[in-house]
Every structure is written in C-alpha cells, then in structure tokens.
Write a protein that holds these residues in place. Structure first.
Motif, mmCIF file in Angstrom:
data_model
loop_
_atom_site.group_PDB
_atom_site.id
_atom_site.type_symbol
_atom_site.label_atom_id
_atom_site.label_comp_id
_atom_site.label_asym_id
_atom_site.label_seq_id
_atom_site.Cartn_x
_atom_site.Cartn_y
_atom_site.Cartn_z
ATOM 1 N N SER A 131 0.797 -1.444 0.056
ATOM 2 C CA SER A 131 -0.038 -0.106 0.240
ATOM 3 C C SER A 131 0.923 1.234 0.147
ATOM 4 O O SER A 131 0.336 2.401 -0.204
ATOM 5 C CB SER A 131 -1.015 -0.027 1.080
ATOM 6 N N LEU A 132 2.143 1.226 0.113
ATOM 7 C CA LEU A 132 3.029 2.383 0.270
ATOM 8 C C LEU A 132 3.181 2.840 -1.111
ATOM 9 O O LEU A 132 3.296 2.144 -2.170
ATOM 10 C CB LEU A 132 4.268 2.042 0.753
ATOM 11 N N PRO A 133 2.903 4.212 -1.128
ATOM 12 C CA PRO A 133 3.270 4.768 -2.611
ATOM 13 C C PRO A 133 4.656 5.082 -2.629
ATOM 14 O O PRO A 133 5.459 5.377 -1.853
ATOM 15 C CB PRO A 133 2.769 6.197 -2.435
ATOM 16 N N ALA A 134 5.347 4.668 -3.856
ATOM 17 C CA ALA A 134 6.824 4.456 -3.988
ATOM 18 C C ALA A 134 7.337 5.832 -3.984
ATOM 19 O O ALA A 134 8.304 5.755 -3.462
ATOM 20 C CB ALA A 134 6.975 3.759 -5.445
ATOM 21 N N PHE A 135 6.794 6.735 -4.418
ATOM 22 C CA PHE A 135 7.431 8.056 -4.471
ATOM 23 C C PHE A 135 7.779 8.573 -2.998
ATOM 24 O O PHE A 135 8.498 9.316 -2.602
ATOM 25 C CB PHE A 135 6.797 9.041 -5.229
ATOM 26 N N TRP A 136 6.656 8.322 -2.142
ATOM 27 C CA TRP A 136 6.645 8.858 -0.820
ATOM 28 C C TRP A 136 7.870 8.003 -0.041
ATOM 29 O O TRP A 136 8.643 8.579 0.595
ATOM 30 C CB TRP A 136 5.343 8.337 -0.161
ATOM 31 N N ILE A 186 11.334 -2.330 -1.734
ATOM 32 C CA ILE A 186 10.442 -2.254 -0.643
ATOM 33 C C ILE A 186 8.973 -2.144 -1.252
ATOM 34 O O ILE A 186 7.972 -2.919 -0.676
ATOM 35 C CB ILE A 186 10.722 -0.941 0.134
ATOM 36 N N VAL A 187 8.593 -1.446 -2.156
ATOM 37 C CA VAL A 187 7.287 -1.606 -2.616
ATOM 38 C C VAL A 187 7.050 -2.687 -3.516
ATOM 39 O O VAL A 187 5.921 -2.887 -3.731
ATOM 40 C CB VAL A 187 7.173 -0.063 -3.347
ATOM 41 N N SER A 188 8.092 -3.266 -4.119
ATOM 42 C CA SER A 188 7.684 -4.439 -5.194
ATOM 43 C C SER A 188 7.873 -5.609 -4.560
ATOM 44 O O SER A 188 7.508 -6.759 -5.099
ATOM 45 C CB SER A 188 8.430 -4.142 -6.115
ATOM 46 N N VAL A 189 8.525 -5.993 -3.167
ATOM 47 C CA VAL A 189 8.725 -7.205 -2.715
ATOM 48 C C VAL A 189 7.166 -7.974 -2.296
ATOM 49 O O VAL A 189 7.325 -9.343 -2.523
ATOM 50 C CB VAL A 189 9.606 -7.015 -1.569
ATOM 51 N N SER B 302 2.038 -4.348 -6.636
ATOM 52 C CA SER B 302 3.292 -3.563 -6.691
ATOM 53 C C SER B 302 3.877 -3.302 -7.999
ATOM 54 O O SER B 302 4.222 -1.941 -8.215
ATOM 55 C CB SER B 302 4.307 -3.927 -5.739
ATOM 56 N N THR B 303 3.866 -4.315 -8.659
ATOM 57 C CA THR B 303 4.696 -3.996 -9.994
ATOM 58 C C THR B 303 4.590 -2.833 -10.780
ATOM 59 O O THR B 303 5.211 -1.979 -10.441
ATOM 60 C CB THR B 303 5.008 -5.454 -10.661
#
Lengths: 319, 308
Positions: A131-136, A186-189, B302-303
């Motif tokens: 749920s984390l926004p990558a840019f954040w 972190i965001v794609s795992v 996420s991808t």
C-alpha cells in the motif's frame, strides 16, 4: 500478430492525438515557419500522402531500425534509448532479483506455517508494503538517509563533474544506486511474496509432501527441494512478467531520485511532446513484453516436465 | 451472502473502520477544517503549532486543512475509477464467460493484453494528452485496470453457467439475455463487490502516482498533489518534510491499505464457492485469504504502478 497490432497502434495513436501533426517533425519551432515552409515540410516527410502510404513507410522504417530523431535531445532516438536502458536495467533488474529472492523465501516460510500468528502478521505487513506509494518511500529515504544523515547522494546515477575510473567508478555507481534500489525493492517485494505464498500453500497440501515428510526428510528439505520446485510455475510467470515491466523503467522512483532511466525518459518525452522518443520507447516495451511471454512459454516445460508438449494449454490453465 | 463474516475477520473489520473514518472525514470536510485549505492562513514553512497543527506549506496554506480536503479528491477518484473498472470488467467477464464464442475469445485476448501492458508509461501518456482534470484521471485509471476484475469474474461465470438452476432456466427456453439479467448478474454481484474494493485500492495508489508526477487536477488538490508540491519545492531538504511529506503519504498508505484489507476479506468470504468447483480441495481451510495464484499482473500489485 501481436507485434503487428502493437506497431499499428503505435502508428495510429500519435496521429489521433490532438495538436498539429507538424509538431511531430518540427517540434516547438513549428509556429515560426511560414506557410510555404510548412507545405514543403509536409511534402518532404510525406504527411500529404494517404494514411496507408504513410503506414507502409512507417513499417519499412521500423524494419530498417530507423526510429527517428529526438527533438529534445537532438540525436537519434536509438542512441537516446541506448543511454538510458543500462541505468534502468541496473536499477529495476537488481531490484527484481532481490525482491524475488526475499518474496520466495518469506512466502514459502509463511505458507509452511500458515494460520499461525506469525503468518497473519507477515501477510498484513506485506499488504502494508504493497500500500506504500513508491515516491513517498523514496522521499522519506532521501530526507532521512541523504539529508538528515548524509550517507547517500540525493540524486543522479553518478557523481557529476568527476571522472572516476575502475573501482572508484563502480563504488560511485553503487552509492547512487542504494536509495532508489531500496525504494523499489520495498514497494515491489510483496507482489512475489503473495504469489509465492499462495502457490506454496497449494503445493503443500498435496500427497507427495506428506510422503516426503513420512520418509523422515528434514522440513527444510521438504520445503525448498520438494515443494518449491513444484510451486515454481506461477513464480516464474510473475518473474518474467516483471522482467518486461522492468524495461519500462520506474517512472516515479526515477523521478524522485532524478535517475536517468527509461521511465523518466518517457515521462520527459511526454511532457515535451517528443513523439519519436515516445513511439520508440513504447515499441521497445511492447516487443520486450512479447519476448517475455515467449520466454515464459519456453521456461514452463523446463520447470515442469508434466506440461512438456502441451505448453499452450498449460499456459491457458495457468492464466 | 454471509456478510456477518466480514465483521468477524480482524483485518476486514480494521479495514472497514479505516474506510468509515476516512469517508466521514471527506463528507464533513468543510465543517471540520481549521482553515480554508486554499487560503494563505499563515507564514510559509511554519512548523507545527497550536494555530497550525501540521504547520504550513511553501506559500502558507494550512497543511491539516489541505489533508482533510484532499481526502475528498483522493477518495472520489479512487472510488469512481474503480466503478468504471468493475462495470467494464463485469460486462466483459459475463459476456466472455456466459456467451463465449468468438466474441468471448476476442475479449479474453484483450484481457490478456491489458494485463501485460506496463501501464504507468501508458497512463502518463494518456493523462498528459487528455489534460489535467479530475474526470480525465478517473477515466484513464478506470480504463487501465478493468482487466483483472474481468478475468476473475469470467472464471466465476464459467462455473456459474454450469449450475443446475441456470441449466434448468436454459432448458425452459428462457432467452440468454434474461438469464444473465435475472440469474447470472445477481450471482456475480458479491464477487464484483470484492473486486470493486480491490480496484479502489489500486486506483488510489495510481492516482497518487499520477498526481505526484504533476498530472493531477491543479484546482483539486489530492494527497498526491500535495506531495508533488512538496517534491518540487524540495521539502525533504529542510525540516519541513516531517510535517509536509509524512502526513499525506501516511494518509495514502492508510486509505489504500483500508481498501485492500476489506477487499481481501470480502474475496475470502465470497470465493469458497469458486474454489470448491475450480480448484482441488484444500486439506485445511486457512484463516487467510487464498490469493489467486496468478500475477495480479500489476493491477493491484506493486509491480507496474508502483515501479512507475
């Protein structure tokens, strides 16, 4: 068939976009041209030809590998892409490998202990990561590890105004890679984790696992040698799919860190209406997505001998 | 439908509580904001104080007020885009699943293609060309994420079409369109609802990415737009990141997580039927949702949207 559809769409899309088609060739300077110059330009690049003739030429050029000339960078599109692709592959490729390893190991372990408190906790934790926004995440990492404690550089892929060679260069690249890589991982795992977990849960319920346990094999051996081997199919599917996505770069993360990758390139090209770059980038992505799919089909029988000779139906089932 | 099960699952209940709180905040935004969010109510870069609980941004707008009003924009985009995605997904899924035939085959081929498109670049392209408005964002996101609901709903319709009551209706000579309206669609409803909630989770995340890139509606500040300004004004280089960067991102995360928790809980409640018929029986039932084993192909995953 699929490549043809992609190429055709690529041809039609910019022509359906609002705006002056001349901007396609002359860029922002189009408004400075006199009517005569415009007419000449239109004739020279063939925009006065029927659409079907233009289409034929377009296909010809693609087959010859001529993708055009970037307005923004004032050099052939192929060169622009070639400069960006290695950085993107370094960033997204490394992240993909790390994320897959972590996801598969943790996914297997939680599938094995499913229903336990640790399992539920891990699942919710990964849902949170998802749920984390990558840019954040990127902005926070910069604020903490590049500004608060200046351990890492805040932007770029290498140090500007320095000519480093050998090991110094490698270290410099890795130093710049650390934060974007951490962000992306972190965001794609969780993607791989969730797939690995459900695939392992399905396999662990099968009889040969019970047999393996009954034989007295160590749990670790059952898990990673017997079960994982059979859960590889969906994991490989996600991996190859992500491989294709990896090439399209990571627009948001590359933006936060001003990383010179393909994702950032596409974004810049869109903002500056650099049509040849956009077209070429999309063409490259489409071709690679298709290649990745072919690769997946080729890998399936290697991973699972049961579907040898029935690849297409196996893929259908997997979908 | 065993809706009460939703209230019994811990994660599901947490998700509902989150969504309820955010919805109330969005509904009553005009009455609970301390300042008008667009008004310059303080000095620039003011740290948190009693007057401005979360400080002010680069031009002196109250950040807490922006946050509260932003809930309206972010939730609206997420929910409306998800509605578009699920309406298209249900249509495609039902047509391809119930009627099949060449049209069904073409539709599913389209789904396959839509699932493997790396869509952040595509979304950037569309959003930039269509122009920056709330509605364009909603349409672009909705049109890009319909494929996952379509695939899941189709596979459910396939099993539904083999049920005795549908077969009986067909044997009675009731026309296909009527069967779909009276029997298939109601049967699909709860699954579509679960897909809607998951799609809302994905849409909110995508919206935040697009807005962060500066492609959002400049007149309607969402949480992503707040972070866009924070990034362009280099908020993270100063102490301002603590009150300007952290809160909007937290709100996005919490909202996306809230939808995801409810979605997975719903999926678990509604899917046992599907599993019993299409998948080999599982020896023990788990408490956790069994996520479909195929790549979410980017839709909630996420991808792509994350990487992008």
């Amino acid at each position: 068939m699929l490549p043809w559809i992609a190429v055709t769409l690529n041809f039609l899309l910019p022509r359906m976009m609002p705006g002056n088609p001349l901007a396609l060739i002359a860029g922002e300077d189009v408004n400075l041209l006199s009517p005569e110059q415009r007419a000449e330009l239109v004739a020279r690049v063939g925009l006065d030809q029927p659409l079907i003739v233009q289409y034929g030429r377009y296909l010809q050029n693609i087959l010859r590998g001529e993708l055009g000339y970037s307005f923004q960078w004032k050099q052939p599109v192929v060169d622009v892409l070639a400069q960006r692709l290695p950085w993107t592959l370094l960033l997204t490729g490394t992240s993909l490998v790390i994320a897959t390893l972590i996801g598969v190991v943790l996914g297997s372990l939680t599938a094995w202990r499913r229903g336990s408190r640790g399992d539920v906790g891990t699942f919710i934790f990964f849902l949170f990561l998802e749920s984390l926004p990558a840019f954040w995440v990127g902005m926070l990492l910069v604020a903490i590890f590049a500004v608060r404690w200046p351990l890492f550089p805040t932007f770029g892929a290498t140090s500007p105004w320095e000519t480093l060679t050998g090991w110094d260069y490698v270290l410099d690249v890795l130093h710049h890679l650390a934060l974007p890589l951490a962000t992306l991982t972190i965001v794609s795992v969780s993607g791989t984790f969730i797939v690995a977990r459900s695939a392992m849960m399905a396999v662990l319920g099968e009889e040969f696992i019970t047999v393996a346990r009954a034989k007295g094999l160590a749990e670790r051996q059952v898990l990673f040698r017997h079960a994982l081997r059979n859960a590889m199919l969906p994991i490989a599917t996600v991996f190859t799919l992500n491989l294709a996505f990896a090439v399209s770069g990571a627009t948001v993360v590359e933006t936060v860190f001003s990383y010179p990758g393909v994702g950032r390139l596409i974004f810049e090209a869109v903002l500056s209406r650099d049509y040849p770059v956009i077209q070429a980038a999309f063409l490259m992505i489409t071709v690679l997505v298709i290649l990745a799919n072919i690769l997946t089909d080729a890998i399936y029988p290697l991973l699972d001998p049961r579907i040898r000779g029935a690849v297409s139906s196996a893929q259908g089932a997997a979908r | 439908m065993r809706w009460h099960l939703l209230l019994r699952s811990g994660p599901g209940l947490t998700g509902i509580a989150i969504l309820l709180a955010l919805t109330l905040m969005a509904l009553f935004a005009p009455w609970i904001v301390p300042y008008d969010a667009s008004e310059l109510s303080g000095r620039p870069f003011e740290p948190p104080s009693a007057a401005h609980l979360l400080g002010t941004n680069d031009i002196g707008q109250d950040i807490l007020s922006e946050l509260i009003v932003g809930a309206r924009v972010s939730l609206t985009i997420g929910v409306l885009a998800a509605i578009i995605a699920v309406v298209i997904g249900t249509l495609v899924g039902v047509v391809a699943g119930y009627f099949g035939g060449p049209i069904g085959a073409v539709l599913m081929r389209l789904v396959d293609v839509a699932l493997v498109i790396p869509f952040v670049p595509l979304m950037v392209l569309l959003a930039a060309y269509l122009g920056q408005s709330l509605w364009n964002l909603i349409v672009v996101i909705g049109l890009l994420i319909w494929a996952r609901p379509a695939r899941i709903i189709r596979s459910y319709v396939l099993t539904l079409a083999r049920q005795d009551y549908i077969l009986a209706a067909r044997a009675l000579g009731i026309p296909g369109g009527r069967i779909v309206l009276r029997h298939v669609l109601p049967g699909v409803f709860s699954l579509a609802l679960a897909q809607f909630v998951l799609a809302a989770s994905a849409s909110m995340l995508l919206e935040s990415s697009l807005s962060f890139l500066g492609l959002g509606d400049p007149t309607q500040k969402s949480w992503g737009t707040m972070l866009f300004y924070a990034q362009t004004r280099s908020a993270f280089l100063s102490g301002a990141w603590l009150w300007w960067v952290v809160p909007p991102g937290l709100m996005i995360t919490v909202a996306v997580l809230g939808f995801a928790l409810v979605g997975f809980a719903l999926e678990e409640i509604t899917s046992p039927k599907v599993q019993r018929q299409s998948a080999p029986p599982k020896p023990t039932r788990t408490k956790l949702p069994v996520v479909p084993s195929l790549p979410k192909a980017g839709v909630t995953s996420s991808t792509p949207e994350k990487q992008g």
